[in-house]
Design a protein around this motif. Structure first.
Motif, PDB file in Angstrom:
ATOM      1  N   MET A   8       0.989  -1.077   0.127  1.00 23.45           N
ATOM      2  CA  MET A   8      -0.160   0.235   0.378  1.00 23.45           C
ATOM      3  C   MET A   8       0.725   1.679   0.352  1.00 23.45           C
ATOM      4  SD  MET A   8      -3.599  -0.113   2.847  1.00 23.45           S
ATOM      5  CE  MET A   8      -4.568   0.476   2.007  1.00 23.45           C
TER       6      MET A   8
ATOM      7  N   THR B  25      -2.554   4.080  -3.925  1.00 21.87           N
ATOM      8  CA  THR B  25      -3.664   3.546  -2.908  1.00 21.87           C
ATOM      9  C   THR B  25      -4.620   4.641  -2.810  1.00 21.87           C
ATOM     10  OG1 THR B  25      -2.686   1.899  -2.020  1.00 21.87           O
ATOM     11  CG2 THR B  25      -5.111   2.502  -1.058  1.00 21.87           C
TER      12      THR B  25
ATOM     13  N   ASP C 284     -10.925   1.310  -2.764  1.00 28.80           N
ATOM     14  CA  ASP C 284     -10.088   0.968  -1.737  1.00 28.80           C
ATOM     15  C   ASP C 284      -9.218   2.707  -2.514  1.00 28.80           C
ATOM     16  OD1 ASP C 284     -10.452  -1.656  -1.229  1.00 28.80           O
ATOM     17  OD2 ASP C 284      -9.441  -2.506  -2.856  1.00 28.80           O
ATOM     18  N   ARG C 285      -9.544   2.651  -3.138  1.00 29.65           N
ATOM     19  CA  ARG C 285      -8.491   4.383  -3.528  1.00 29.65           C
ATOM     20  C   ARG C 285      -8.596   5.776  -4.174  1.00 29.65           C
ATOM     21  NH1 ARG C 285      -4.079   1.483  -7.008  1.00 29.65           N
ATOM     22  NH2 ARG C 285      -4.807  -0.901  -5.811  1.00 29.65           N
TER      23      ARG C 285
END
Lengths: 264, 316
Positions: free
Chosen positions: B1, B88, B146-147
């Motif tokens: 990450m 990320t 997630d991003r």
């Protein structure tokens, strides 16, 4: 040369308001044309008046109420207007820049403008990102925060100033077709004349649903969810001088004399 | 990450917001268990990279192409770095230039975008705080997935300090020049004229509250009897009621007088950016909740059309 100007009806909040369910109570909201868009309209209408552009069309994404706003654009000289709306958009608490750009992209495909003018930002949610997001989606060039614009249609180039921080302008040539986000102060927006307001009633205002644009309601299910809205805690530790105008002015005058900034 | 923060520079210098981004980036990286990478693009990128090597930075990527900011170069460079680093979270400044490339890169990388963020948290996903309705309310926004790409409001985070031990690498990105659609031909500074707000020790500034152009006479008179230099917020200059060189704020003068009196100015962030360094700030406004009172030392909650004439009388 055809110019598309995006406009938005924005809500302004009165000094006193209440929040319920992540929304401001309707009685504290006044709706108006977004200030930045007023300048974008003036820029577009001016291009037609100067013979640089043949047609200026406005588009808004908004409910029926927003027709008042888009009629305002027509009254100021926009040739015709498009309003896009859908029940799924009504239900969405927050439309992210990408969703707005997808809707506008479909309108751009229909209208095929050479130049798109947007405001730098909307006064209410203030994302400041829809114009550049749209440019990326439709493969146009772009410039953000434009405070001076000189269009050379023959050379297919826009000579622009971008207003950087601290009183410095970046001077840039942008190839057309392009999206330019327009900053306040670039021109003097006109007031709609009575004649303009009358004419606006007869101008074409085309209402389209997402279906008409080949889109569907899933567009409103963006990746952003508004989870809270609240009044910020006041951070003020200011000493407030109390009393009527004479008393408070007296307090301030005394302070300024004590401070030595005034001799009188 | 990883978190990738993109620094900003102009005219050979890193802008302050670059160091604030490092702080915001480090906090987010800690919360999410990620590394903090920094990109610096164009200009003297290698020297900038050395300067950006502050505590908490894991790696710095210097892209040495071009001199000043160009959004097409930034987009291509960040795309290339993202292909390699798979970040990320992408952090950029919420500046005029940040808003000229961040939306494009977010769209091209298919990242949800949240702009003008004043606070960030991570709780199995990104939670961003931002204002709406001209600072009247704050909102929290949860990002699904997630991003994300985020633009960060200047001066909300303290600058990162201390010498770091980041790995600095020069990245040779192949920029496709045929895809560059805008060309910067120069820079122009707004005319200074006979007013020098930056040097003034006592400023009286007027905002939207003045309502009409002819009412400015009242403020002119106040300035005359007190010897103050008159400034204004943006709407006054946009209306051409006062010349550009009177504007205090992000896009105008940044002032640091002994005393700054803000009259009929709500205190939007763009204005505050230009006057918060004043030694003493005094606000006169009808709205007790106006943000200007958050930074004021003294205040009068009242109608300027009553208070200002009374004040003029005090000095006549």
């Amino acid at each position: 040369m055809k110019v598309l100007v995006t406009v938005k009806e924005v809500a302004q909040v009165e000094d006193e308001f209440e929040i319920a369910d992540r929304e401001i109570a309707a009685q504290s909201l006044d709706y108006d044309l977004n200030e930045w868009d007023d300048y974008a309209i003036e820029e577009g209408v001016g291009m037609v008046e100067d013979g640089v552009a043949d047609e200026v069309v406005s588009v808004t994404v908004g409910p029926e109420r927003s027709e008042e706003t888009i009629r305002m654009a027509l009254a100021k000289g926009v040739d015709r207007a498009i309003r896009v709306w859908d029940d799924s958009l009504e239900a969405a608490e927050l439309l992210d820049p990408s969703a707005k750009a997808k809707i506008l992209e479909a309108v751009v495909e229909d209208e095929a403008p050479d130049l798109v003018l947007t405001g730098v930002q909307a006064d209410d949610d203030a994302f400041g990102a829809t114009g550049v997001t749209l440019a990326e989606r439709i493969g146009f060039q772009w410039a953000a925060v434009v405070n001076d614009l000189d269009l050379d249609a023959d050379a297919d180039v826009a000579h622009v100033h971008r207003e950087l921080e601290g009183g410095v302008d970046e001077v840039t040539d942008v190839e057309l077709p392009a999206v330019l986000t327009i900053q306040t102060g670039i021109n003097e927006p006109r007031y709609a004349s009575l004649r303009g307001i009358r004419q606006a009633q007869r101008k074409e205002l085309d209402v389209r649903g997402l279906d008409d644009l080949g889109l569907d309601g899933s567009i409103a299910d963006g990746p952003l969810t508004l989870t809270e809205m609240y009044e910020p805690e006041t951070e003020s530790d200011a000493t407030i001088w109390e009393g009527d105008a004479g008393e408070t002015a007296g307090n301030l005058a005394e302070y300024l004399r004590d401070r030595g900034v005034i001799d009188a | 990450m990883s978190v990738l923060a993109v620094a900003e520079h102009r005219n050979g210098e890193l802008r302050d917001v670059s160091f604030e981004l490092l702080t915001a980036g480090r906090e987010l990286a800690d919360a999410a268990g990620a590394d903090l990478h920094v990109a610096v693009i164009s200009g003297d990128a290698e020297a900038f990279a050395e300067e950006l090597n502050r505590e908490g930075v894991d790696a710095i990527h210097a892209v040495t192409y071009g001199d000043e900011f160009n959004h097409d170069v930034y987009v291509q460079a960040i795309e290339a770095l993202a292909a390699d680093l798979d970040p990320t979270f992408l952090l950029a400044p919420n500046s005029v230039n940040g808003l000229d490339y961040a939306p494009a890169i977010a769209e091209s990388l298919d990242l949800p975008l949240v702009t003008d963020v004043i606070d960030l948290a991570y709780d199995d996903g990104l939670v961003a705080t931002r204002e709406m309705y001209g600072s009247k309310v704050e909102t929290t926004i949860e990002v699904d997935g997630d991003r994300a790409a985020v633009t960060v409001r200047p001066t909300e985070w303290p600058p990162a300090e201390g010498l770091g031990d980041a790995e600095i690498g020069v990245v040779d990105v192949a920029i496709d020049e045929s895809a560059i659609g805008s060309t910067i031909t120069g820079f122009e500074e707004a005319a200074e004229g006979d007013v020098n707000l930056e040097d003034a020790e006592f400023i009286v500034s007027i905002g939207r509250g003045i309502e009409e152009e002819e009412n400015l006479e009242l403020i002119e008179e106040l300035c005359e009897v007190t010897g103050a230099t008159m400034g204004s917020s943006r709407p006054i200059v946009d209306n051409d009621w006062l010349p550009d060189n009177r504007q205090v704020g992000q896009s105008g003068a940044v002032v640091t007088p002994d005393v700054y009196i803000a009259i009929g100015i709500s205190g939007a962030v763009q204005h505050v950016a230009g006057m918060k360094g004043s030694d003493t700030i005094i606000a006169i406004n009808t709205d007790p909740n106006a943000p200007i009172f958050d930074i004021a030392d003294y205040g009068i909650v009242g109608d300027l059309f009553e208070v200002v004439p009374a004040l003029i009388e005090e000095f006549e």
